[in-house]
Design an enzyme around this catalytic site. Sequence first.
Site, PDB file in Angstrom:
ATOM      1  N   ARG A 161       0.815  -1.221   0.013  1.00 58.97           N
ATOM      2  CA  ARG A 161      -0.027  -0.037  -0.135  1.00 58.97           C
ATOM      3  C   ARG A 161       0.779   1.285   0.103  1.00 58.97           C
ATOM      4  O   ARG A 161       0.417   2.160   0.719  1.00 58.97           O
ATOM      5  CB  ARG A 161      -1.046  -0.186   1.197  1.00 58.97           C
ATOM      6  N   ARG A 179      -7.807  11.485  -5.465  1.00 60.00           N
ATOM      7  CA  ARG A 179      -9.008  10.633  -4.989  1.00 60.00           C
ATOM      8  C   ARG A 179     -10.377  12.078  -5.267  1.00 60.00           C
ATOM      9  O   ARG A 179     -11.462  11.402  -5.245  1.00 60.00           O
ATOM     10  CB  ARG A 179      -9.030  10.235  -3.665  1.00 60.00           C
ATOM     11  N   ASP A 191      -6.466  -3.820  -7.633  1.00 60.60           N
ATOM     12  CA  ASP A 191      -7.330  -4.181  -6.355  1.00 60.60           C
ATOM     13  C   ASP A 191      -7.227  -5.903  -6.691  1.00 60.60           C
ATOM     14  O   ASP A 191      -7.321  -6.556  -7.968  1.00 60.60           O
ATOM     15  CB  ASP A 191      -8.761  -4.097  -6.556  1.00 60.60           C
ATOM     16  N   TYR A 237     -15.074 -13.152  -0.565  1.00 59.66           N
ATOM     17  CA  TYR A 237     -15.613 -11.804  -0.896  1.00 59.66           C
ATOM     18  C   TYR A 237     -16.936 -12.194  -1.838  1.00 59.66           C
ATOM     19  O   TYR A 237     -17.994 -11.487  -1.463  1.00 59.66           O
ATOM     20  CB  TYR A 237     -14.776 -10.965  -1.658  1.00 59.66           C
TER      21      TYR A 237
END
Length: 348
Positions: free
Chosen positions: A28, A41, A78, A155
């Site tokens: 990250r 963002r 991702d 998920y």
Amino acid sequence: MTELTETPLLLKAARGEKVDRPPVWMMRQAGRYMKVYRDLREKYPSFRERSENADIAIEISLQPWSAFQPDGVIMFSDILTPLPGIGIDFDIVESKGPLFETPIRTQEQIDKLHELDPEKSLPFIKTILQTLSSEINNKSTLLGFVGAPWTLAAYSIEGKGSKNYSIIKGMAFNQPEMLHKFLSKIADAIAVYVRYQIDCGAQVVQLFDSWAGYLSPQDYETFALPYQQQVVRQVKETHPDTPLILYISGSAGVLEKMGQSGVDIVSVDWTVDMADARRRLGPDMKVQGNIDPGVLFGSHDLIRDRIHDTVRKAGNEGHILNLGHGVLVGTPEENVRCFFETSKGLKY
């Protein structure tokens, strides 16, 4: 621009070659602790747009490279990115995380899933990796990454993040055959995706099995390890020389089993002492990690002390310096700079 042909430091270490210091990058390392990312963002509030629009993803991937010159540059993406390509759609909601409108709960849904064709469903990945490869020009190692089967299945079945994984565990214990078929399908797709990333320029690929640390050792052996092995086996058949890393958060109870996955490097979280991890994994397994991300909120002296301690315990070969998890939101950028400058100043 002339292409540099010398093997970058991290790739050398990942292959087990002698290096004069441990290479360093951070999980990250592109993200919310950096002001340039937060500004971007604001302009592009959708995570999927940021990760699936090649131009934006390239810019974000290069933000820490421009700021700190880490030895590894990882593409901004991702772990869930390939799922729509096999027929499982999702959205990522800011502050809530991934949401699946139609979670996978039946054999009929599993039967309808199709093989992954990354050229068709993930064309932006090629653009991102090829551009990053050109930009960093072997001055750093280009890292790709994927989610591992158990985590992607979790998920998809839970339909969102979970604290107890009761739905997928209920399937594991009541309908194991159905879950095994689903895990195998995902493993096949992930192997295709890893090979595609390598073909597009990734020099090392990290597998994240983020939720496998919540399995008992017995269930890890049944539902996580065989499908990690399935991915690694298929990738190594076609790309035997590309190093693979496996990371699991909360992995202290299954560390030795991680070493059985077939990967070249085990990324160790911060709950295990690095000297202990080395002993448990054995002399032939290379390691990555494993400084507590919280240390980056400490003084520069503390950061330097922890780096030296970890490197001493890891030994002078087969170690990639990293955090034991991702950089935390709110981490001071000057402390990240201290981490990289200290690490790059080391000598074995």
